[in-house]
Design a protein around this motif. Sequence first.
Motif, mmCIF file in Angstrom:
data_model
loop_
_atom_site.group_PDB
_atom_site.id
_atom_site.type_symbol
_atom_site.label_atom_id
_atom_site.label_comp_id
_atom_site.label_asym_id
_atom_site.label_seq_id
_atom_site.Cartn_x
_atom_site.Cartn_y
_atom_site.Cartn_z
ATOM 1 N N GLU A 169 -18.833 3.981 -1.275
ATOM 2 C CA GLU A 169 -17.715 5.009 -0.931
ATOM 3 C C GLU A 169 -16.647 5.257 -1.845
ATOM 4 O O GLU A 169 -16.196 6.353 -1.770
ATOM 5 N N SER A 170 -16.319 4.494 -2.653
ATOM 6 C CA SER A 170 -15.094 4.603 -3.584
ATOM 7 C C SER A 170 -15.844 5.032 -4.971
ATOM 8 O O SER A 170 -14.977 5.009 -5.791
ATOM 9 N N ASN B 6 -9.658 6.334 -4.237
ATOM 10 C CA ASN B 6 -9.275 5.743 -3.169
ATOM 11 C C ASN B 6 -8.795 7.050 -2.418
ATOM 12 O O ASN B 6 -8.003 6.798 -1.154
ATOM 13 N N ARG B 7 -9.168 8.112 -2.887
ATOM 14 C CA ARG B 7 -8.927 9.439 -2.187
ATOM 15 C C ARG B 7 -10.025 10.403 -2.313
ATOM 16 O O ARG B 7 -10.610 10.546 -3.563
ATOM 17 N N GLU B 8 -10.565 10.872 -1.304
ATOM 18 C CA GLU B 8 -11.871 11.820 -1.308
ATOM 19 C C GLU B 8 -11.464 13.066 -2.288
ATOM 20 O O GLU B 8 -10.447 13.500 -1.974
ATOM 21 N N GLY C 192 -11.127 11.385 3.457
ATOM 22 C CA GLY C 192 -11.302 10.167 3.361
ATOM 23 C C GLY C 192 -10.327 9.351 2.260
ATOM 24 O O GLY C 192 -10.151 9.798 1.250
ATOM 25 N N ARG C 193 -10.093 8.215 2.711
ATOM 26 C CA ARG C 193 -9.011 7.275 1.803
ATOM 27 C C ARG C 193 -9.306 5.928 1.801
ATOM 28 O O ARG C 193 -9.932 5.523 2.842
ATOM 29 N N GLN D 63 -13.040 4.815 2.661
ATOM 30 C CA GLN D 63 -13.087 6.168 2.763
ATOM 31 C C GLN D 63 -12.942 6.625 4.457
ATOM 32 O O GLN D 63 -13.467 7.405 5.022
ATOM 33 N N THR E 75 -11.794 8.321 7.477
ATOM 34 C CA THR E 75 -11.573 9.904 7.587
ATOM 35 C C THR E 75 -11.255 10.298 9.258
ATOM 36 O O THR E 75 -11.627 9.650 10.049
ATOM 37 N N GLU F 27 -3.755 5.091 0.495
ATOM 38 C CA GLU F 27 -4.436 5.389 -0.970
ATOM 39 C C GLU F 27 -3.858 3.951 -1.784
ATOM 40 O O GLU F 27 -3.921 3.793 -2.798
#
Length: 204
Positions: A71-72, A78-80, A110-111, A115, A117, A141
């Motif tokens: 995901e990261s 740490n932020r999409e 996502g964060r 993520q 959301t 974040e």
Amino acid sequence: MFDVKKLQQRLGVSDDGALGRDTLTALFLKAGAKAEIAPELGLAANVHFRTYGLVENGLRLAHFMAQCAHESGGFRYNREIWGPTAAQKKYEMHAGLGNDQPGDGLRYLGRGPGQLTGRANYRLYGRKLGIDLESNPELLEIWSLGLLAFCAYWDNCSLNGWADQDNLKAVSNGINRGSPTSTKDPNGWTDRQDRYTRMQALIL
């Protein structure tokens, strides 16, 4: 508990058999985290992984780490990354995400390592943790807070049970589609499989 000493030997840290901050920091480094954020993640994990039962066996830890890493982007984001893409445009006024105000798509993108959301998730997990994430979404974040929120999400979706069954597809769909029982392949399925294979070889 899995063989912590074997994990430590593979990570190249002191093999005292104690799964603590240093070992977890090394694990995050191995999963791709940069040197400046790995200690923060290791410190948070040393507390939260125990709270949420993520180190009761190696399967849970391997599955969790693999999903976070996917995901990261290997703990790089740490932020999409926002385009917006065609998929991201659909976040706007998306009832399933709880996005009911103009601009919510971007505001609640996502964060964190998992993520998280959507306004609904920011509200729900903020309330669970006692942090006003809905009013302050950027708090996710902070790597340690993002990890904590994802632990809470994991727990709320009962993903430890699916990890215990070593059901990667169910775990992945619990995160990507919000339903472990979805029959569809999760987005990024190949990468999720690859990252899990690497974590499995390291931890189990």
